[in-house]
Each structure stands twice: as structure tokens, then as C-alpha cells.
Write a protein that holds these residues in place. Structure first.
Motif, PDB file in Angstrom:
ATOM      1  N   ARG A  75      54.782 -18.260  -0.847  1.00 48.96           N
ATOM      2  CA  ARG A  75      54.900 -17.769   0.528  1.00 48.96           C
ATOM      3  C   ARG A  75      54.418 -16.325   0.637  1.00 48.96           C
ATOM      4  O   ARG A  75      53.731 -15.960   1.601  1.00 48.96           O
ATOM      5  N   VAL A  76      54.764 -15.515  -0.347  1.00 54.32           N
ATOM      6  CA  VAL A  76      54.338 -14.109  -0.333  1.00 54.32           C
ATOM      7  C   VAL A  76      52.818 -14.018  -0.404  1.00 54.32           C
ATOM      8  O   VAL A  76      52.185 -13.244   0.337  1.00 54.32           O
ATOM      9  N   ARG A  78      50.630 -16.296   0.485  1.00 54.69           N
ATOM     10  CA  ARG A  78      50.071 -16.784   1.747  1.00 54.69           C
ATOM     11  C   ARG A  78      50.168 -15.693   2.823  1.00 54.69           C
ATOM     12  O   ARG A  78      49.240 -15.481   3.599  1.00 54.69           O
ATOM     13  N   GLN A  79      51.304 -15.021   2.866  1.00 55.75           N
ATOM     14  CA  GLN A  79      51.494 -13.990   3.879  1.00 55.75           C
ATOM     15  C   GLN A  79      50.571 -12.803   3.638  1.00 55.75           C
ATOM     16  O   GLN A  79      50.084 -12.190   4.597  1.00 55.75           O
ATOM     17  N   SER A  80      50.308 -12.492   2.377  1.00 56.28           N
ATOM     18  CA  SER A  80      49.362 -11.406   2.089  1.00 56.28           C
ATOM     19  C   SER A  80      47.960 -11.794   2.540  1.00 56.28           C
ATOM     20  O   SER A  80      47.189 -10.944   3.014  1.00 56.28           O
ATOM     21  N   GLU A  81      47.629 -13.081   2.409  1.00 58.43           N
ATOM     22  CA  GLU A  81      46.335 -13.558   2.897  1.00 58.43           C
ATOM     23  C   GLU A  81      46.276 -13.485   4.420  1.00 58.43           C
ATOM     24  O   GLU A  81      45.206 -13.246   4.997  1.00 58.43           O
ATOM     25  N   ASP A  82      47.414 -13.665   5.071  1.00 52.04           N
ATOM     26  CA  ASP A  82      47.459 -13.562   6.529  1.00 52.04           C
ATOM     27  C   ASP A  82      47.038 -12.173   7.006  1.00 52.04           C
ATOM     28  O   ASP A  82      46.461 -12.037   8.092  1.00 52.04           O
ATOM     29  N   LEU A  83      47.328 -11.142   6.216  1.00 52.63           N
ATOM     30  CA  LEU A  83      46.935  -9.788   6.596  1.00 52.63           C
ATOM     31  C   LEU A  83      45.415  -9.696   6.741  1.00 52.63           C
ATOM     32  O   LEU A  83      44.898  -9.063   7.674  1.00 52.63           O
ATOM     33  N   THR A  85      43.415 -12.241   7.343  1.00 56.43           N
ATOM     34  CA  THR A  85      43.023 -13.057   8.488  1.00 56.43           C
ATOM     35  C   THR A  85      43.233 -12.309   9.795  1.00 56.43           C
ATOM     36  O   THR A  85      42.357 -12.299  10.679  1.00 56.43           O
TER      37      THR A  85
END
Length: 301
Positions: A75-76, A78-83, A85
Motif C-alpha cells: 500500500r505504501v 502504491r501510494q508513493s506511485e500516486d504522488l 501520477t
């Protein structure tokens, strides 16, 4: 703040060791050394004060607490990848996409697809495997591939899949053989020549063999091959009649090197899909699958 306590590289190492079951394989995938991976895991365990995995001879097994932390680590990441995006900076993505495709894709729209991937994610390198669909299926299930573009049937279910359409089969031959097979012909008529097909275990060969058994057609001149490209080339050189996906033969048909034969039986179309472990791979892999759908649609239209 906890930013100084552990690093994304530690979490990444943990996830890949868990998925690949090996420090060595994780090191190879992350383009680093096995001692480096070991140090990252050991540092993470020391920081968290808990054992994350048991290291037996030749294998790695997550502890109960390790299983929970791996899911949190995913999850962490994925969330870092969201930054990236949100910032609309796909050029910042640095990784290696392990891509597996069948010969059908390699012989049709693979190159436009790879170009589009490079435009979208310039920092992503592609490690390409071209193989039979059942082999790709097996490697994907072991997490040694991130994304496959392959043909049904699929032996192993995955949580991520995007249908890419159907690809019809056709009978093709060089103009000389085609002239001898004018009009509507039967599969029995085709056996006056070598019948060039895909490998024995493939959908098209199995269906052809079943049709032959049902109608009493001799199979002595069936010539299966693991290479569809070789079937096509042999057909171009007048060595027989080939049963192939018509998309692969399009250029030879347009150039007049091959002619489509009107036969009374044909194998069912190939169903193609982009497949990936949506619950485990990085988010850009799902986007790479979506790009495949866009390129496939452009090619089909």
C-alpha cells in the motif's frame, strides 16, 4: 514523522523477496546484489523489532507478522506511485517491466506498443519474453513476469485482465497451391499438401485434430510447429497450406505472396488478453495493460 525510520527501497526489497521467494531473484529484478537485499531486509527487521521472514535452505517463508507488513508495504509503494501520477510526471517512474507476449503479438502490433510505452514511461525498461501462451501462463503465475499479452485458454486465474479482442484464423497458401485449391474446398482436399499448423497442444491444432477424427481425415500430413512465423514462411515458399491467425499473414496476403483459401472448416478465433497480478504489481503495470488495449484497438481498426 517517520520518513527517516525506513526507506522505500527496504519496502520494495521486502515485497519482491515475498513475491519471488528468493533473495537472489529479488536482487536480480531490482538490479542490485543479494547482500544489498539482505541488508535492506535486516535493517527493516531491526527497525521494526520483528522477524519478517524465516530463511530456510533455498527458500524464504514470511512470518505471520511479515505477511501483514508485506501487505502494508504494498500500500505504501502504491501510494508513493500516486504522488508521481498526481504530479503528472510519469517520466519519474524508474523500473523494469517484465513483459511476456505470444508470437501473434510479436508479429503484429508489438513494436507500436513498445514505442507507446516508451513515450509514456521513458524511465521504464522492458525485458521481453516471446513464448507460447501456456508457458507465459506458467511464468506469470510464479510472478517471474509482470504482464503478459497472451491467448486463451488460461490455466491460472489472475486478478487483473483486459480483453484485447479476437483474432480469426485462416487457411493460406502460395499462389501456385491456391490455384490448385480454387473454390470451396474441404480439409481433406488440403491434405493433398502439407498442412502447416501451430504446436500440438495449441487450440488450433487440437481443434483441427478433433475435426479430422470426426470426419475421418488422415493426419499424416499435419505438420505442427512451435513457430507460427516458420509456418508462414514455409507457406510463402510453397511448402504447404498453413492454418494461421490472418493478422500475422496480412502483409504477405497484401503483397500477393499468400492467398486465403476458402475451406469448409476453420479453427475458432484466438482470444487475446493482457493479464497481470493487479494485487501485487506496481500501478503502472495496469496502465501498461490499458495501453495494450488502446494499441490493439487501433491495429484492429
Amino acid at each position: 514523522m517517520i520518513g527517516h525510520i525506513f526507506t522505500l527501497k527496504q519496502l520494495e526489497a521486502l515485497v519482491w523477496v515475498a513475491d519471488l521467494g528468493s533473495f537472489r531473484k529479488a536482487a536480480a529484478h531490482l538490479n542490485t546484489t543479494q547482500p544489498n537485499i539482505s541488508a535492506r531486509i535486516a535493517g527493516l527487521e531491526a527497525t521494526l523489532g520483528t522477524v519478517l521472514m524465516q530463511r530456510d535452505a533455498g527458500s524464504v517463508r514470511l512470518t505471520e507478522k511479515g505477511e501483514e507488513i508485506v501487505q502494508a508495504a504494498r500500500r505504501v509503494l502504491r501510494q508513493s506511485e500516486d504522488l508521481i501520477t498526481i504530479a503528472e510526471r510519469p517520466d519519474l517512474m524508474q523500473d523494469r517491466l517484465r513483459l511476456g507476449v505470444t508470437e501473434l503479438i510479436a508479429g503484429t502490433w508489438l513494436h507500436p506498443y513498445l514505442r507507446k510505452l516508451k513515450e509514456t514511461y521513458p524511465g521504464i525498461s522492458v525485458e521481453l519474453t516471446v513464448d507460447l501462451s501456456r508457458n507465459l501462463d506458467r511464468v506469470l503465475s510464479s510472478h517471474a513476469l509482470d504482464l503478459t499479452i497472451q491467448t486463451a485458454p488460461f490455466a491460472s486465474p489472475v486478478p487483473g485482465a483486459i480483453a484485447l479482442g479476437d483474432y480469426p484464423y485462416g487457411w493460406v497458401a502460395d499462389p501456385t497451391i491456391a490455384a490448385a485449391l480454387s473454390g470451396k474446398v474441404t480439409v481433406a482436399d488440403l491434405t493433398a499438401f502439407n498442412v502447416l499448423t501451430h504446436a500440438r497442444h495449441t487450440q488450433s491444432f487440437v481443434e483441427l485434430a478433433e475435426h479430422a477424427d470426426t470426419t475421418g481425415i488422415a493426419k499424416a500430413r499435419f505438420v505442427p510447429s512451435s513457430s507460427l512465423s516458420s509456418c508462414l514462411q514455409m507457406a510463402v515458399e510453397g511448402m504447404g497450406v498453413a492454418l494461421v491467425p490472418l493478422a500475422m499473414a496480412e502483409r504477405d496476403i497484401t503483397a500477393g505472396r499468400l492467398v486465403v483459401i476458402d475451406a469448409d472448416w476453420i479453427a475458432r478465433p484466438l482470444q487475446v488478453a493482457a493479464r497481470f497480478h493487479a494485487d501485487k504489481v506496481a500501478g503502472y503495470v495496469a496502465q501498461a495493460a490499458q495501453i495494450a488495449a488502446e494499441i490493439a484497438e487501433m491495429y484492429r481498426t
